[in-house]
Design an enzyme around this catalytic site. Structure first.
Site, PDB file in Angstrom:
ATOM      1  N   GLU A   1     -65.100   1.342 -15.916  1.00  0.00           N
ATOM      2  CA  GLU A   1     -65.340   0.311 -14.921  1.00  0.00           C
ATOM      3  C   GLU A   1     -64.186  -0.693 -14.913  1.00  0.00           C
ATOM      4  OE1 GLU A   1     -69.228  -1.366 -15.476  1.00  0.00           O
ATOM      5  OE2 GLU A   1     -70.193   0.499 -14.866  1.00  0.00           O
TER       6      GLU A   1
ATOM      7  N   ARG B   1     -71.933   7.823 -20.647  1.00  0.00           N
ATOM      8  CA  ARG B   1     -73.147   8.517 -20.202  1.00  0.00           C
ATOM      9  C   ARG B   1     -73.049   8.773 -18.709  1.00  0.00           C
ATOM     10  NH1 ARG B   1     -75.133   4.326 -17.357  1.00  0.00           N
ATOM     11  NH2 ARG B   1     -74.959   2.225 -18.213  1.00  0.00           N
TER      12      ARG B   1
ATOM     13  N   LYS C   1     -68.158  -3.809 -26.609  1.00  0.00           N
ATOM     14  CA  LYS C   1     -67.181  -4.394 -25.691  1.00  0.00           C
ATOM     15  C   LYS C   1     -66.013  -4.980 -26.470  1.00  0.00           C
ATOM     16  CE  LYS C   1     -70.046  -5.500 -21.649  1.00  0.00           C
ATOM     17  NZ  LYS C   1     -71.284  -4.807 -22.016  1.00  0.00           N
TER      18      LYS C   1
ATOM     19  N   HIS D   1     -66.016  -4.692  -7.924  1.00  0.00           N
ATOM     20  CA  HIS D   1     -66.354  -3.884  -9.102  1.00  0.00           C
ATOM     21  C   HIS D   1     -66.162  -2.420  -8.698  1.00  0.00           C
ATOM     22  CE1 HIS D   1     -69.088  -3.171 -12.754  1.00  0.00           C
ATOM     23  NE2 HIS D   1     -68.742  -1.973 -12.314  1.00  0.00           N
TER      24      HIS D   1
END
Length: 653
Positions: free
Chosen positions: A277, A294, A118, A210
């Site tokens: 995301e 993935r 991250k 989200h």
């Protein structure tokens, strides 16, 4: 590039089964790998060949890279699909496949390594011009630096494990007084879960959505996105319901998010399936959250609205084929929703559950798809994630998809372990969810004290059904006295049925024709058994016919009702337990797991609410605290011990 012939799936459970279905349908041979805990699992039974790779703990099996590579070599597999979780985002594993001459069905190791951090991925996204949240992603990781940067960012803020995922190593901090404690917990969880305790800090957005974008890239430089998914319904940062498309999406916002996702993919020359995301705020601004290199758990909702098989795309890309569509050819049709079914008990703080699956009957109807790896009789162990499967529905509209999904959740029979089915049904029926206006805070805001989060108290009707099934089974086992049983209506039988520490008295009168008059919790009901075979019963209660799945083993009845599974004990012949009136100082394990931290020693003073032991189970850490003030009299565990559910860990006097 030559085509592939045999594919080893380096995973387990529903995703291993999902990949095999497509691979076998396309003519590939498949190889399963399994641990000792999964020797009889469905993914093993489905495969053409299967190889044992180690003991139950993941480090000795599904994370054992040499064993998996050796299994591929021994079976002649020329490709490995990692699924999701485990080694799917492990750059070292992708590299090991390359070095062994095996095709890794996924992106290049360099992309996995960058996006798996991250910290480093956020730096790369800022350089690529992708919108990012204010935060700290520096290399200095000492407490003083993190405290100083937290003050600069401001509260509330998120602590995140740089290598993390699935909500592990992630903590929300509302003020500075809790920062260092939450940093310690996040570091510990990250180190145990991912082998790295590196953290980042980010400003916490208030009530965002989200939203994620599905990317695909081929080996020829082509990159497209396949619409978006809304994954805002979350608990402890883990997704519970996903849907596509996003209910508040506009064509302009979809294009802007899609182009931002393409920027992210181009920055790392992305190949294969990936997901970018974002957090979407109430003003329509979005910010990069992370990229998963993935296939996602929620990929079926994208498949249902696009009509595409994303696993087939992965296999074709791994063989060197170009993407079959251009961006303008991507069509989104209808709406799809997915829920994740977990072995967990919402009434006990969502503690993961272990045990045997005594019944599994998925409710497959038109427009419903159920991805799972379950078979009746299998054991749900404490070694792996508690997700059992996914129920997905597609409809012409969002409301049609929701209705189909709700019915499928309510009708899918799962007995033997506690699950979150009641919660899922309640979420799908909530007016706020139905409206489509919700955020990542939805469950916290609307389900903090919802009835589905408490122990289900059986109704008079459910107690009557239980007593009738117990009596029917007893009569069937003693056919010689059946005539007397049927006609002895003047003498009621008394049952004592128990659930946890509660008990209910039920009086049952049997009358001719397998009919009963039952009194329970102040009600009298007339019940008739029309059909009963040990698995399903057709009953008539006060003139209304119902069907119920059930299993009866050793005086324990598992009954499937609309709220979910109800487990009752027949305590009629048992001695009445005398409960102590004093608060217990005995701390027992709430589930099977491993002790990862012990914070006290024998003879030490402890206070009520003090953290004593940390138990790791199903990939999460569970803090266990003292129920009373006192002195630690006896400590029976140490770090590294494997413990069983209800095993005594320590005693406070």
């Amino acid at each position: 590039m030559p085509g592939l012939n045999k594919i080893l799936i380096a995973n387990r459970g529903e995703i291993a089964c999902r990949i095999q279905r497509t691979a076998q349908a396309l003519g590939y041979r498949t190889v399963a790998v399994f641990s000792d805990a999964d020797a009889d699992a469905l993914h093993v039974q489905m495969a053409d060949e299967a190889v044992r790779i180690g003991a139950a703990p993941v480090q000795q099996s599904y994370l054992n890279i040499p064993a998996i590579i050796d299994a591929a070599r021994r079976t002649g597999a020329d490709a490995i699909h990692p699924g999701y979780g485990f080694l799917s985002e492990n750059a070292g594993f992708a590299l090991a496949c390359q070095q062994a001459g095996i095709t890794f069905i996924g992106p290049r190791p360099e992309a996995i390594e960058l996006m798996g951090s991250k910290r480093l991925s956020k730096i790369a996204m800022l350089e690529a011009g992708v919108p990012c949240i204010k935060g700290y992603q520096g290399a200095e990781q000492d407490d003083a630096t993190l405290s100083r940067e937290a003050g600069r960012i401001g509260y509330p803020l998120m602590i995140k494990a740089s290598a993390g995922g699935g909500g592990r190593g992630m903590r929300l901090v509302n003020d500075a007084s809790h920062l260092l404690e939450q940093i310690r917990t996040a570091r510990s969880e990250a180190l145990h879960g991912f082998g790295s305790d590196e953290l980042i800090l980010e400003q916490a957005l208030i009530d965002p959505r989200h939203v994620e974008v599905q990317l695909f890239g081929d080996q020829h430089g082509n990159l497209i996105y396949l619409g978006e998914r809304d994954c805002s319904i979350q608990r402890r940062h883990q997704k519970v319901i996903e849907e596509a498309p996003c209910p508040v999406m506009t064509s302009e916002l979809r294009q802007a998010m899609g182009e931002a996702a393409l920027k992210a993919g181009r920055a790392v020359n992305y190949v294969g399936a990936g997901t970018v995301e974002f957090l979407l705020d109430t003003h329509g601004k979005f910010y990069f959250l992370e990229m998963n290199t993935r296939l996602q758990v929620e990929h079926p909702v994208t498949e249902l609205i696009t009509g595409l098989d994303l696993v087939a795309w992965q296999l074709n890309i791994a063989e060197g084929q170009p993407l079959p569509l251009r961006q303008e050819q991507v069509q989104l049709t209808g709406h799809a929703m997915e829920v994740r079914v977990y072995a967990e008990d919402p009434a006990q703080g969502f503690l993961p559950q272990t045990g045997h699956i005594s019944a599994w009957e998925p409710a497959l109807k038109d427009g419903v798809r159920i991805d799972h790896g379950l078979i009746e009789g299998q054991h749900v162990s404490p070694f792996y994630d508690p997700m059992l499967g996914k129920i997905i529905a597609h409809g012409a509209t969002r409301e049609e998809a929701r209705r189909k999904l709700l019915r499928a959740v309510q009708d899918s029979v799962l007995l033997g372990v506690q699950s979150n089915q009641h919660l899922l049904a309640s979420l799908l029926q909530h007016p706020q969810f139905i409206s489509g206006e919700f955020s990542t805070g939805f469950i916290t805001q609307h389900f903090a004290d919802h009835p589905c989060l408490h122990l289900h108290v059986p109704s008079a009707e459910e107690l009557a059904i239980a007593a009738a099934l117990l009596y029917h089974a007893s009569a069937k086992a003693h056919r010689s006295s059946l005539a007397g049983w049927r006609n002895n209506a003047s003498v009621p039988l008394s049952y004592r049925l128990g659930l946890e520490d509660q008990e209910w008295s039920v009086a049952l009168n049997a009358v001719p024709g397998e009919a009963y008059r039952v009194q329970a919790v102040g009600r009298e009901l007339e019940l008739r058994v029309i059909e009963c075979d040990g698995r399903r019963a057709i009953l008539e209660i006060d003139g209304i016919r119902q069907r119920h799945a059930y299993r009866l083993e050793a005086g324990r009845l598992c009954l499937f009702t609309r709220p979910g599974s109800l487990r009752l004990e027949d305590r009629t012949q048992a001695l009445v337990n005398i409960q102590s009136s004093v608060s217990s100082g005995t701390l027992k394990a709430p589930m099977d797991g491993a002790i990862v931290d012990v914070l006290v020693s024998e003879g030490s003073q402890v206070s009520k609410g003090q953290l004593l032991v940390v138990l790791e189970a199903m990939k999460m850490e569970h803090p266990l605290k003292s129920g009373i003030d006192g002195v630690l009299k006896r400590l029976q565990v140490q770090v590294g011990d494997q413990v069983k559910n209800r095993q005594i860990l320590l005693e406070v006097e």
